[in-house]
Design a protein around this motif. Structure first.
Motif, PDB file in Angstrom:
ATOM      1  N   ASN A  65       0.591  -1.072  -0.137  1.00 60.02           N
ATOM      2  CA  ASN A  65       0.024   0.102  -0.181  1.00 60.02           C
ATOM      3  C   ASN A  65       0.431   1.385   0.353  1.00 60.02           C
ATOM      4  OD1 ASN A  65      -3.000  -0.537   0.530  1.00 60.02           O
ATOM      5  ND2 ASN A  65      -1.626  -2.263   1.502  1.00 60.02           N
TER       6      ASN A  65
ATOM      7  N   GLU B 295      -8.816  -0.589   3.297  1.00 61.70           N
ATOM      8  CA  GLU B 295      -8.627  -0.219   2.347  1.00 61.70           C
ATOM      9  C   GLU B 295      -7.741  -0.817   1.695  1.00 61.70           C
ATOM     10  OE1 GLU B 295     -10.739   3.968   3.330  1.00 61.70           O
ATOM     11  OE2 GLU B 295      -8.722   2.330   3.832  1.00 61.70           O
TER      12      GLU B 295
ATOM     13  N   THR C   2      -6.475  -4.185   3.533  1.00 60.42           N
ATOM     14  CA  THR C   2      -7.086  -5.746   3.249  1.00 60.42           C
ATOM     15  C   THR C   2      -7.745  -5.705   2.406  1.00 60.42           C
ATOM     16  OG1 THR C   2      -6.319  -5.399   5.134  1.00 60.42           O
ATOM     17  CG2 THR C   2      -7.090  -7.661   4.671  1.00 60.42           C
ATOM     18  N   GLN C   3      -6.735  -5.939   0.498  1.00 60.91           N
ATOM     19  CA  GLN C   3      -7.649  -6.012  -0.442  1.00 60.91           C
ATOM     20  C   GLN C   3      -6.633  -8.014  -0.665  1.00 60.91           C
ATOM     21  OE1 GLN C   3     -10.476  -4.590  -1.779  1.00 60.91           O
ATOM     22  NE2 GLN C   3      -9.368  -3.283  -0.620  1.00 60.91           N
TER      23      GLN C   3
END
Length: 204
Positions: A48, A63, A65-66
Motif C-alpha cells: 500500500n 482499504e 486489505t484487498q
C-alpha cells in the motif's frame, strides 16, 4: 521460555497474572516465530506504499486489505510456518488465515478479531513510510530475523527477502544489516544443535 528448563516455574508465575490465556509454545525461538506482526504488517505497508504516500489518511487494515494482499500474506505466513516445522516446532502455528476468517478455528486474538479491528475506524491514519513501526519493527527487525532463522533451518524465504529488499529501498537502508538477525544477536556462530541447547539450558 528462556531457558526452557525453567518453563514450569515461569508458566506458573505468568498464570497468576493471566489466568486462562497461556499457550505453551515451547522455547524462546518458537515464541519468536509466533509473532504475527512481521507477517501481517509488511504486505500491508509495502503493498500500500503508493496510496499511503498519496492520501493524507489511509486505513491499511480496511482499504488496504484487498484479496491480492491477503494472498501474499498467506504465502508469507507459509514461510514462517515452514521455518517452524523445519526446526521441529509443532502445531498450533496460529496461521494468519484464521485471523481473517469469519468462521473456523479461533485465532490467538479471538474469533472475529479482524472484523472488529476494521470496523473500529481506529486505523485511519497518516503513515510516514520511513518512520512507521510497521516498516521499522515488522519489516526491518521481524523479517530480517525470520530470514536469518530460515537460513539456519535450511528453508527458503523468498517473500520475506523481497519485502526486506523493497522496504529497505524505500528507507534507503540495507535491512539485513540494520535489522535483527541471529548474527546481530551474537548467535550467528551457533549451529542448530548448539542454538537449541542454549534455548533449553540457558547460558553456561
Amino acid at each position: 521460555m528462556l531457558p526452557l528448563r525453567l518453563k514450569d516455574h515461569a508458566l506458573e508465575i505468568i498464570g497468576r497474572a493471566f489466568s486462562g490465556v497461556i499457550e505453551d509454545c515451547g522455547d524462546a525461538l518458537s515464541a519468536a516465530l509466533m509473532n504475527a506482526g512481521p507477517i501481517i504488517h509488511p504486505p500491508l505497508i509495502v503493498m500500500n506504499a503508493a496510496p499511503l504516500e498519496h492520501f493524507p489518511r489511509w486505513d491499511i487494515h480496511k482499504e488496504g486489505t484487498q484479496p491480492a494482499v491477503r494472498r501474499v500474506t498467506d504465502a508469507l505466513d507459509a514461510e514462517r510456518i515452514a521455518v517452524r516445522e523445519a526446526l521441529g516446532y509443532g502445531a498450533p502455528h496460529f496461521p494468519l488465515s484464521d485471523h481473517y476468517a469469519h468462521e473456523g478455528d479461533e485465532w490467538m486474538y479471538g474469533r472475529g478479531s479482524h472484523d472488529k479491528l476494521t470496523e473500529s475506524g481506529d486505523w485511519r491514519e497518516h503513515i510516514v513510510l520511513r518512520e512507521h513501526r510497521y516498516m521499522l519493527e515488522d519489516v526491518r527487525i521481524g523479517l530480517s530475523f525470520l530470514v536469518s532463522v530460515g537460513e539456519l533451518a535450511g528453508v527458503r524465504t523468498p517473500l520475506a527477502r523481497a519485502f526486506l529488499a523493497i522496504g529497505g529501498a524505500i528507507c534507503a537502508e540495507d535491512f539485513m544489516q540494520t535489522g535483527r538477525t541471529l548474527a546481530s544477536l551474537g548467535l550467528g556462530d551457533l549451529d542448530r544443535t548448539a542454538l537449541q541447547r542454549l534455548l533449553a539450558q540457558g547460558l553456561p
